[in-house]
Structure formats: structure tokens, C-alpha cells
Design an enzyme around this catalytic site. Structure first.
Site, mmCIF file in Angstrom:
data_model
loop_
_atom_site.group_PDB
_atom_site.id
_atom_site.type_symbol
_atom_site.label_atom_id
_atom_site.label_comp_id
_atom_site.label_asym_id
_atom_site.label_seq_id
_atom_site.Cartn_x
_atom_site.Cartn_y
_atom_site.Cartn_z
ATOM 1 N N ASP A 271 30.383 -25.723 3.473
ATOM 2 C CA ASP A 271 30.719 -24.797 2.391
ATOM 3 C C ASP A 271 30.038 -23.464 2.678
ATOM 4 O O ASP A 271 28.843 -23.279 2.421
ATOM 5 C CB ASP A 271 30.247 -25.371 1.054
ATOM 6 C CG ASP A 271 30.738 -24.582 -0.141
ATOM 7 O OD1 ASP A 271 30.941 -23.358 -0.003
ATOM 8 O OD2 ASP A 271 30.907 -25.179 -1.221
ATOM 9 N N HIS A 540 33.250 -26.181 -2.413
ATOM 10 C CA HIS A 540 33.499 -27.620 -2.621
ATOM 11 C C HIS A 540 33.412 -27.997 -4.093
ATOM 12 O O HIS A 540 33.809 -29.092 -4.476
ATOM 13 C CB HIS A 540 32.543 -28.464 -1.783
ATOM 14 C CG HIS A 540 31.157 -28.566 -2.324
ATOM 15 N ND1 HIS A 540 30.210 -27.573 -2.148
ATOM 16 C CD2 HIS A 540 30.537 -29.538 -3.053
ATOM 17 C CE1 HIS A 540 29.090 -27.935 -2.735
ATOM 18 N NE2 HIS A 540 29.256 -29.128 -3.286
#
Length: 618
Positions: A271, A540
Site C-alpha cells: 500500500d 487497502h
């Protein structure tokens, strides 16, 4: 959970039946005072209906109000006392417009009727009425309390125990017996004063904002719990607490066990938004990290601890509750020459060996780590869950702050903000089903939207599908907030985005996201922001989507209307939508409950409200 199918009841029985042993003697003893058998009336627990038998009443409650008394009693194996308490508990909650099973407080009785729902997990509700105060009849002369045992379902082999008249008398006068045991704060004295545990009565209720987590046999404020029983009063609150403690332990084991999957950690490490924000805050603020003692709560693979060591921290205590991930973090630190333990201290004289991995929850590490209270310079954690508060990690971070952080020490991140906006049709599945290979399948789309109105959806939403401006729902200052402020209720107003292409549109629901800040308060050189907004690159965490039961029309209307049209319809759109949203920790540990109430505001200031919706994120 769908309502359990009910078998046909036995033929309705009279509330009380007197055995006629000797008709002649009965006529001679006191029957002059009997004016004829009075037909009892049984008041519904949820509405104003009256029934001539408790059997008919319970059928009504099951079919109309989603309250299947017999199914609950059978599933939880409730004895007479527990069943008696259940009825009084339900009546007490309904009187306050509260849902008896989930605790949501509705604005009015009508909203409560619309909100009532089936029980999802019977065991989850068992402790709600486990209090002797519910042995006091909530309604005076409540016939149901002394007749429910006579209307068991047909086909049961179990014989009903006749109701003891002395028992009835005791229950009618129960308030005299227990009034001495309950003061205004509901204090319970156990074992002749040897153990004193004081709890607010809300602690037993579904409202989880007052629920305390149990740690090493104590609650979060340090009250010792007792397991003694008083045979005269039945199980005390300790039984409920022990049950909750076991449940919390089981959920924690499952929760931390789920983080043993490397796939989850790969997703988080991949991420970019997450990694850039933390990397910038830790690595580009040398005055904060250089020479500091750092605690990393929930270290996972240890990446933030590695950053801290790289930034010049003198000691990093990496706390991880997953045994597997604690071992992994230790190995990663070793492989990078950053791992420290007592036996290796001073062997090679390398100051960079600073990471100490501690296996356990941060609330329980006192005996496993050599660390004085209030000796940490920087408290670091990536604690955020879906909708910010899912997973309930923030409570652990605040505990670590109060226990370990120096006065004036830094906490990263130090702010968190939840945002909300309204979304349109494009964010739903409706456009797909409107035209499938030239065929109209919109009926499927409508059913899916209705289903979505019952559960929160975690997904990525395109900013183009937002039909309102974003608004701040709630902000947290992690340096100063109190643990009970994790649960909150907030109001805000959604305003329609200016649009040149249309004068009105449908708003299908509200979408929530969050931002966490590494502000100049602690990150003086280089502050940073981690955003999960639809307007920024995806993370995420995605966003959390709450769908209305029915869409609300919004527009830039005028103050007139030809006839009395409902606000929020195509012919009379709302100019604004007022939202009231509550987010609280659920009784299902590490889950959160979200309630959503929407009110459409017309151009001339009139308002139309919709029934509250309850979402559980787990």
C-alpha cells in the site's frame, strides 16, 4: 438470523386452573368472595395490542416484532427466573425506544417498530438481562410474567413445572429484597464486602460505549472481578464478566491469528499511500526520532520498527500479539542487523542493534519487558481498520499512551478524522443490471440495493460517483482524547454538489473514509497525511459504504410545490440531507456498530426523516 419455524401451539390454556378436589368443600370455603373468573389480558411487549392468552401474544410478537420468545428460551435454556427477567428487560428497553437486542436508541416508538429485527446470535444477547433488577416487574400487574410457563410448544416432552404461589409472591415483592443491594450507581458487594466491584448498569447493556475489556482478571480501569455466588440472589455480575472475558480471549486469538497470513502483510506493505505516509513521518523528522525510545504497537513484520531504527532511535520496543508474526519480526530484525536481546547486549558494541520484539498484547507486557512507566519518547502504531475504528486497536494505543508514553511525548499519527459524503447511482450495481445484453434486469439491481441497506460494504468508490460535497463527521486528537471517546454520535449536513448537467439527482447512501495526520506538533520538519479518500490514490482500507433503504432525491428546488409531495422525491427534492451517525464498539469484540439516520430538508425548511438503520462491521 431468520425466525425459527414455530410448531402449532397447544390449545390455549386458562392462565390459572384450580384443581377441584372437593366441589362441596370449595363452595363452603371463601367462594362467596369470588365474582367469577376474570379473563386476563396480556399486553404486547412492543405495541399497544392486548391478547387473551400469552400464546396468542407470543405468536404476534414473533410474526410482527421479530421476537420469538420460545425460540430464545429454548436456545439459551432459560429457566423461569431468566425468562422472567427477559420479559422485564424487553419492556424496559421498549419504554426508552431502544432495540432490546442491539441497543440502538430510536427517535420515537414508530421508528423502533420499523427497526426491530431478528436475533443474529442468541449467545450474544444472553447477558443483557442478567441483573436482579429485572426481577422487579416493569409493568404493574403484568399477567404475562406469571403465565408464560403455561404456553410451551406442542410436542415437547418436557413437563411444565407448576408455578409456585410463594414464588409469585416473592417476585411481586422482589424490589424490597434487592433495593438494599442497588444504589444509584448499581454497586455490587460480593462475599460480605471482601470483594467490591462497582459497575455502571450500562455496562450490562448492548450500548458498547461503556463496555470494558478484561485484562488478566481485571477490567480496563483496574477493578478486580469476583466469581462468588450468592445462593439467594443467583449468579452475580461476575458470571457475565467471566463469559465476556472468555469470549474476548477467543476473538483475540482468532484476530491475531488472522495476521499470521503473509498475504495480509504483503497487501499492507504494498500500500504505497500507507508506506509513504509512515516513511515520511519517521524518516524525515530526525529531531523526533534520533536517540528516542520508541514503542511500536502491533508491529506485524516490523517495518515501522525498522524505519525507527534507521531514523536513529536508541531503543525500539516492537509489540506484537501474534506469536508467529513476533517470531517473523524478530528474524527480520536479526537479518538486518537490528535485533537486540539481553544476551547479546554489549557483545559487539554496535549501537544499531536496538529492536526488541515483545510477544503479547500491549496491555499485558509489564512482566515481559524491562521498561519503566512513562519512559517512551515516541509511541508509534498503524492501528487503523476499515471505517477507521474497526478492529478496536485504538483502545490499545490509548492504553499504551497512558501507561508508557512520557508526558509531552509524541504519538504517531496524532490526529484522525472521519469524513462522509453522499453517493449516487453510479456507485451501486444498478447501472449494470439496467442493461444486460440489451435486456432489462433492473429488478435484480433493486434487490441487491435493498440487501446492501442491511450490511456495510467495504469497497473502492469513484469520486465521480459522489453527489454531495464531503463533510467532517468526527475528529480525534490521539494525544489528548479519552478512551471512551472512541464511541461517538455525530451530526453533519450533506450539500448537493453544483452540477451544470442536472438540477436534481438521487442520493443512494453515505460513504465514510478517514485521514490520519502526522502534524507539525510532533513532525516539525516534515508533516504527513495518510488519506483513504475517494479523491486520492486507493488504499487497502478502501471506503465504507452505507446504503439507504430508499434513495433520496436532492436538488436545487424552489420554495413552492403544487401539492403535498413527500420531501426527497423526484417532484420535491431535498436541498440538504442531515445525517446522524453513531459508531460504537460492538458487543462482538473488535467489531463496530454503525447507526445511520437521514433527514431530508426541503427548500422551505420542512423536514422528512427516515427510520434509523443499523450496520455491523465485522
Amino acid at each position: 438470523m431468520a425466525s425459527i419455524d414455530k410448531q402449532k401451539r397447544e390449545e390455549e390454556k386458562e392462565p390459572y386452573r384450580v384443581e377441584e378436589e372437593d366441589e362441596d368443600s370449595e363452595e363452603e370455603e371463601g367462594w362467596d368472595d369470588w365474582e367469577g373468573e376474570r379473563e386476563l389480558e396480556f399486553a404486547c411487549l412492543f405495541c399497544d395490542s392486548q391478547y387473551s392468552s400469552c400464546s396468542s401474544l407470543f405468536d404476534h410478537c414473533a410474526s410482527l416484532h421479530h421476537f420469538d420468545f420460545h425460540a430464545i428460551r429454548a436456545s439459551l435454556k432459560l429457566d423461569f427466573y431468566a425468562s422472567f427477567k427477559l420479559i422485564n428487560f424487553v419492556r424496559s428497553q421498549v419504554s426508552e425506544n431502544k432495540c432490546w437486542s442491539c441497543g440502538l436508541t430510536c427517535l420515537c416508538k414508530r421508528d423502533l417498530q420499523n427497526h426491530l429485527h431478528d436475533v443474529i446470535d442468541f449467545n450474544e444477547i444472553k447477558t443483557l438481562w442478567n441483573d436482579d433488577r429485572y426481577l422487579i416487574p416493569f409493568l404493574q400487574d403484568d399477567s404475562l410474567l406469571y403465565s408464560f410457563g403455561e404456553c410451551d410448544e406442542e410436542g415437547e416432552d418436557e413437563q411444565i413445572t407448576p408455578i409456585d404461589e410463594d414464588l409469585i409472591k416473592d417476585l411481586m415483592n422482589i424490589d424490597e429484597r434487592i433495593s438494599d443491594d442497588h444504589d444509584s450507581t448499581e454497586k455490587f458487594l460480593v462475599d460480605d464486602g471482601k470483594c467490591d466491584a462497582s459497575f455502571s448498569i450500562d455496562h450490562l447493556n448492548r450500548d458498547s460505549s461503556s463496555k470494558r475489556e478484561l485484562i488478566n482478571g481485571k477490567d480496563s480501569v483496574g477493578h478486580a472481578l469476583c466469581s462468588d455466588k450468592d445462593p439467594k440472589k443467583g449468579p452475580l455480575i461476575a458470571n457475565s464478566q467471566n463469559h465476556i472475558a472468555k469470549h474476548i480471549k477467543m476473538v483475540n486469538e482468532s484476530y491475531f491469528g488472522s495476521y499470521s497470513s503473509f498475504g495480509i502483510h504483503r497487501e499492507m506493505l504494498s500500500d504505497k499511500v500507507r508506506m509513504d505516509a509512515y516513511g515520511q513521518a519517521i524518516l524525515k523528522n530526525p529531531s523526533l526520532l534520533n536517540g528516542a525510545v520508541v514503542m511500536d504497537v502491533g508491529c506485524g513484520t516490523g517495518i515501522l520498527s525498522l524505519f525507527s531504527a534507521q531514523a536513529g532511535a536508541s531503543r525500539v520496543i516492537a509489540v506484537e500479539a501474534s506469536a508467529k508474526m513476533a517470531a517473523v519480526a524478530s528474524q527480520v530484525a536479526k537479518d538486518n542487523g537490528l535485533w537486540w536481546n539481553k544476551t547479546q547486549s554489549g557483545i559487539d558494541g554496535l549501537p544499531k542493534r536496538v529492536i526488541e520484539v515483545v510477544h503479547g498484547m500491549v496491555e499485558e507486557i509489564d512482566k515481559t519487558v524491562e521498561l519503566q512507566p512513562h519512559s517512551v519518547d515516541v509511541l508509534l502504531s498503524e492501528w487503523m481498520g476499515y471505517c477507521l475504528l474497526y478492529e478496536s486497536m485504538l483502545g490499545s494505543v490509548l492504553y499504551a499512551r497512558d501507561r508508557w508514553l512520557k508526558p509531552g511525548g509524541a504519538i504517531l499519527p496524532d490526529t484522525a478524522t472521519i469524513f462522509v459524503a453522499g453517493f449516487g447511482k453510479g456507485a451501486t450495481s444498478l447501472p449494470f443490471w439496467d442493461n444486460v445484453c440489451g435486456f432489462d434486469m433492473s429488478c435484480i439491481g433493486k434487490e441487491l440495493v435493498m440487501d446492501a441497506a442491511q450490511i456495510p460494504i467495504v469497497d473502492v468508490l469513484d469520486s465521480q460517483d459522489l453527489v454531495t460535497s464531503s463533510a467532517i463527521l468526527q475528529s480525534f486528537d490521539l494525544a489528548t482524547m479519552k478512551p471512551n471517546e472512541v464511541d461517538f454520535t455525530a451530526t453533519t449536513t450533506l450539500e448537493l454538489k453544483p452540477s451544470a448537467s442536472a438540477t436534481w439527482c438521487w442520493c443512494y447512501g453515505a460513504v465514510l473514509w478517514f485521514e490520519t495526520g502526522f502534524t507539525r506538533r510532533f513532525c516539525r520538519e516534515t508533516p504527513a497525511v495518510l488519506s483513504t479518500s475517494p479523491y486520492t490514490p486507493r488504499t487497502h482500507w478502501s471506503q465504507t459504504i452505507l446504503t439507504f433503504r430508499e434513495p433520496i432525491a436532492m436538488g436545487f428546488g424552489k420554495e413552492q410545490r403544487g401539492k403535498l409531495e413527500a420531501i426527497g422525491t423526484e417532484v420535491y427534492p431535498a436541498v440538504n440531507i442531515d445525517l446522524r451517525i453513531s459508531i460504537v464498539r460492538s458487543t462482538e469484540h473488535r467489531s463496530i456498530d454503525i447507526s445511520l439516520e437521514a433527514t431530508g430538508v426541503s427548500p422551505d425548511g420542512l423536514k422528512r426523516g427516515w427510520p434509523a438503520q443499523l450496520f455491523n462491521l465485522q
